[in-house]
Write a protein that holds these residues in place. Structure first.
Motif, short mmCIF file in Angstrom:
data_model
loop_
_atom_site.label_atom_id
_atom_site.label_comp_id
_atom_site.label_asym_id
_atom_site.label_seq_id
_atom_site.Cartn_x
_atom_site.Cartn_y
_atom_site.Cartn_z
N ARG A 178 0.82 -1.22 0.00
CA ARG A 178 0.00 0.00 0.00
C ARG A 178 0.85 1.27 0.00
O ARG A 178 0.32 2.36 -0.23
N LEU A 179 2.13 1.12 0.28
CA LEU A 179 3.00 2.29 0.32
C LEU A 179 3.42 2.69 -1.10
O LEU A 179 3.47 1.86 -2.01
N PRO A 180 3.76 3.97 -1.31
CA PRO A 180 4.30 4.39 -2.61
C PRO A 180 5.61 3.68 -2.91
O PRO A 180 6.30 3.19 -2.01
N LEU A 197 11.26 10.67 5.47
CA LEU A 197 10.41 9.73 4.73
C LEU A 197 10.35 8.37 5.42
O LEU A 197 9.28 7.75 5.51
N LEU A 198 11.48 7.87 5.92
CA LEU A 198 11.48 6.58 6.61
C LEU A 198 10.66 6.65 7.89
O LEU A 198 9.90 5.71 8.22
N SER A 199 10.79 7.74 8.62
CA SER A 199 10.03 7.89 9.86
C SER A 199 8.54 7.90 9.58
O SER A 199 7.75 7.26 10.30
N ARG A 200 8.13 8.60 8.53
CA ARG A 200 6.71 8.66 8.19
C ARG A 200 6.19 7.29 7.76
O ARG A 200 5.10 6.86 8.18
N LEU A 215 3.17 2.22 9.07
CA LEU A 215 3.14 0.76 9.18
C LEU A 215 2.82 0.33 10.61
O LEU A 215 2.05 -0.62 10.83
N ARG A 216 3.38 1.04 11.58
CA ARG A 216 3.12 0.68 12.99
C ARG A 216 1.64 0.89 13.32
O ARG A 216 1.02 0.03 13.96
N GLU A 217 1.07 1.97 12.88
CA GLU A 217 -0.34 2.22 13.14
C GLU A 217 -1.22 1.22 12.40
O GLU A 217 -2.23 0.74 12.93
N TRP A 257 -3.09 6.50 3.56
CA TRP A 257 -1.75 7.06 3.39
C TRP A 257 -1.88 8.50 2.90
O TRP A 257 -2.49 8.76 1.87
N THR A 258 -1.30 9.40 3.63
CA THR A 258 -1.39 10.82 3.29
C THR A 258 -0.05 11.40 2.87
O THR A 258 0.12 12.62 2.80
#
Length: 372
Positions: free
Chosen positions: A206-208, A242-245, A250-252, A262-263
């Protein structure tokens, strides 16, 4: 009491039982006890013979004889001359006591009574038929002898394994003191993470593409943030953000029944597109976007069509310069295209691979397709 030889002639217990009942009718209490003891002693050989039928089944013969004698005493106390043969009644009662002893004291695991009785009968019949046939009888032969279904015989034979289960504290026979339970492996601590890994795999899709690529470079490629920034042409600070976001999302998502929206940016740029051009020497297929399991079949069909258009010695050039990430489904597409081209004698080259994609293609054994 002296032991009676089983080879002596069989006693007529029915006649003795009639005489005992007649003498008992007019006797006082002391005489009744004496007559009872004498009759029990007279019938002891029958109890011993019945007990000996069940020897060799894990119980001492002396214990079985004690159980049989208890059954004999119950037979004498309950016998009613009006209800038929004493001998028949004694055999049923004593045999029942012996079987009850096996059910209650020799089975290590609970097994239904009917299955226990059938297991005992199968053991007895197996010994008899083995002696007669000079081989071990089959389940069908035992079932025919007992008049039961062969499946029931197999089920009873399986249940017999619960008769004397092995102890986990039993030594294994060496001098190390190792017990049987020590040979069993423990639970795999990673087994509980299988479900989490499957969930994480779905969420990563689901991530870009850029975020996915960064996560792959960081946690699978073991690259530092500075090295990732150099590959992507951005600053190290931007990579960190970007990694932190991505990790926060993913954690949530892992802790939620419904993944959050995903925003971080528009994912429309990651849709697969392919443009085909023709010249005299080759058919050129320019692929743009991410190749995943959702669009791999479509790409396979387009490339196979392009192979079909390669006539008059023209080859196929697959330009993957616009593909930032190639998954297992994309590798499968390239393998299928390679095989189809080999059958049609069409030369295929893959050009413009980004470094990360090129590394994946080389590890997949498709080095021959790459532009030299």
């Amino acid at each position: 009491m002296p032991r009676i030889d089983e080879r002596e002639p069989l006693e007529d217990l029915d006649a003795a039982a009639d005489a005992y009942s007649t003498a008992l009718a007019g006797a006082d209490d002391p005489a009744r006890r004496r007559l009872r003891d004498e009759f029990v002693g007279q019938a002891l050989p029958l109890a011993r013979r019945l007990a000996r039928r069940y020897r060799g089944r894990g119980e001492l013969v002396d214990d079985l004889e004690q159980v049989a004698r208890l059954g004999l005493v119950k037979t004498v106390d309950r016998y009613d001359p009006e209800r038929g043969s004493f001998t028949a009644y004694a055999i049923v009662t004593i045999t029942g006591e012996i079987k009850r002893h096996f059910r209650n004291h020799t089975w290590g695991v609970h097994v239904p009574r009917s299955m226990q009785d059938l297991s005992l009968e199968i053991a007895r019949v197996t010994n008899e038929m083995t002696t007669r046939l000079a081989r071990r009888p089959t389940a069908e032969e035992i079932a025919e002898h007992l008049g039961v279904d062969p499946q029931e015989v197999r089920r009873a034979q399986t249940s017999a394994a619960a008769h004397s289960p092995s102890s986990l504290n039993a030594p294994i026979g060496d001098a190390s003191g190792t017990e049987l339970g020590d040979l069993f492996g423990g639970g795999d601590p990673a087994l509980g993470m299988v479900e989490d890994a499957a969930t994480l795999q779905r969420l990563l899709c689901r991530l870009p593409v850029r975020e996915r690529r960064m996560l792959a470079l960081r946690f699978y490629g073991n690259l530092s943030q500075a090295e990732i920034a150099e590959k992507l042409g951005i600053s190290q600070m931007h990579v960190s953000r970007l990694l932190s976001r991505a990790l926060s999302w993913l954690r949530e998502a892992m802790l939620s029944d419904t993944p959050p929206i995903w925003t971080g940016g528009d994912q429309a740029d990651h849709r697969l597109r392919m443009a085909v051009t023709y010249d005299k020497e080759a058919v050129v297929a320019c692929v743009h976007g991410e190749v995943d399991r959702d669009n791999a079949d479509h790409l396979r069909g387009e490339l196979l069509t392009a192979i079909g258009d390669c006539d008059r010695g023209r080859g196929l050039i697959i330009d993957l310069a616009g593909v930032p990430l190639l998954g297992a489904a994309g590798i499968a597409v390239l393998v299928a295209v390679h095989e189809a081209a080999r059958v049609r004698a069409v030369a295929v080259r893959v050009v413009g691979l980004q470094p990360f994609v090129a590394q994946i293609v080389k590890m997949s054994g498709l080095r021959d397709m790459l532009e030299s």
